[in-house]
Design a protein around this motif. Sequence first.
Motif, mmCIF file in Angstrom:
data_model
loop_
_atom_site.group_PDB
_atom_site.id
_atom_site.type_symbol
_atom_site.label_atom_id
_atom_site.label_comp_id
_atom_site.label_asym_id
_atom_site.label_seq_id
_atom_site.Cartn_x
_atom_site.Cartn_y
_atom_site.Cartn_z
ATOM 1 N N SER A 23 59.670 41.248 97.441
ATOM 2 C CA SER A 23 60.785 41.481 96.529
ATOM 3 C C SER A 23 62.036 40.743 96.994
ATOM 4 O O SER A 23 62.119 40.267 98.137
ATOM 5 C CB SER A 23 61.088 42.972 96.442
ATOM 6 N N GLU A 24 63.015 40.672 96.104
ATOM 7 C CA GLU A 24 64.268 40.006 96.439
ATOM 8 C C GLU A 24 64.909 40.637 97.674
ATOM 9 O O GLU A 24 65.368 39.928 98.568
ATOM 10 C CB GLU A 24 65.233 40.069 95.255
ATOM 11 N N SER A 25 64.932 41.966 97.726
ATOM 12 C CA SER A 25 65.570 42.632 98.870
ATOM 13 C C SER A 25 64.813 42.336 100.158
ATOM 14 O O SER A 25 65.426 42.142 101.223
ATOM 15 C CB SER A 25 65.652 44.141 98.633
ATOM 16 N N ILE A 77 68.099 33.708 97.111
ATOM 17 C CA ILE A 77 66.699 34.077 96.884
ATOM 18 C C ILE A 77 66.330 33.874 95.422
ATOM 19 O O ILE A 77 65.236 33.386 95.103
ATOM 20 C CB ILE A 77 66.452 35.541 97.309
ATOM 21 N N ARG A 78 67.237 34.214 94.522
ATOM 22 C CA ARG A 78 66.926 34.029 93.108
ATOM 23 C C ARG A 78 66.723 32.554 92.771
ATOM 24 O O ARG A 78 65.834 32.190 91.989
ATOM 25 C CB ARG A 78 68.031 34.649 92.239
ATOM 26 N N LYS A 79 67.556 31.684 93.362
ATOM 27 C CA LYS A 79 67.390 30.249 93.145
ATOM 28 C C LYS A 79 66.073 29.763 93.761
ATOM 29 O O LYS A 79 65.376 28.914 93.170
ATOM 30 C CB LYS A 79 68.569 29.485 93.747
ATOM 31 N N ALA A 80 65.699 30.330 94.905
ATOM 32 C CA ALA A 80 64.431 29.955 95.541
ATOM 33 C C ALA A 80 63.258 30.339 94.655
ATOM 34 O O ALA A 80 62.297 29.564 94.490
ATOM 35 C CB ALA A 80 64.300 30.616 96.908
ATOM 36 N N MET A 81 63.332 31.516 94.038
ATOM 37 C CA MET A 81 62.227 31.978 93.198
ATOM 38 C C MET A 81 62.106 31.160 91.918
ATOM 39 O O MET A 81 61.018 31.032 91.368
ATOM 40 C CB MET A 81 62.382 33.466 92.887
ATOM 41 N N GLY A 130 57.810 42.108 89.304
ATOM 42 C CA GLY A 130 58.057 41.014 90.223
ATOM 43 C C GLY A 130 57.118 39.852 89.985
ATOM 44 O O GLY A 130 56.544 39.716 88.901
ATOM 45 N N SER A 131 56.950 39.014 90.986
ATOM 46 C CA SER A 131 56.147 37.796 90.866
ATOM 47 C C SER A 131 54.794 37.976 91.541
ATOM 48 O O SER A 131 54.701 38.422 92.680
ATOM 49 C CB SER A 131 56.882 36.607 91.487
#
Length: 259
Positions: free
Chosen positions: A38-40, A53-57, A73-74
């Motif tokens: 997850s992002e966290s 992290i959001r840009k990385a995803m 999630g992904s």
Amino acid sequence: MGTAVGGGKSVPRYVQIADEIVQQIRAGVLKPGDMVPSESELVDRYGVAGGTIRKAMVEVRASGLVETRHGKGSLVKARPPVRHRSSDRFRRSNRKGGKAAYLAESEQAGATAKVSVLFIGPADAPEDIAERLGVDAGDKVLARRRLYFRNGTPVETATSYLPWDVVKDIPELFSENPGPGGIYARLEDDGHVFAEFVETLQARPASKAESSELALSPGAPVVHLIRDAVTEEGRVVEVCDTLMAADQFVFSYRIPAAD
């Protein structure tokens, strides 16, 4: 901060993180069906802000290796298994059985194959293709560009170039579906009997456009293969310019030991 690389340039941190996640997927650390952390969790692991992290995803999703499910999630997608390309793939028995090489191989491997035709029509022969075909650069040839899928994932692109004087009287070669056995069967039906297929391979990083088309991470390895289809008269009647996702193929060739 980014890490300096050749020429003093710096790779953004989000790109480094995305590359690491992609490599974990390709190495099997994150397996098909696994959830990407997850992002966290990724914020804690890498010590960066959530925006990074959001840009990385975004980059990871662009690789085509994950799918995002609302509220979950992904998820790591299943990549198709490695497919062998052997020196037996152009056996005349396959064509007589009504199967083009790609479909015959996929059937043998128990995979679902699909071919999407992107373009069929006249084109100016590029210089390197013209030399192989024995025509002048810029001469009119027939181009047939396809995108191949295996179990729903794009794995290969191919463009066939054929001399205009050979194809102009074979209407099936201008059709999206050239009929049982593919274009080689139609050429042989017209009297162009094949003696051999000569292939040249080169491994290299994918360009940005190639990565997008084959759902690869930027700079992922690809195999660039060019094949000449040579008749018993010694004429090259087709040049096939192919690009393959390197992690999806194993090449197997039978090499005669005779003099």
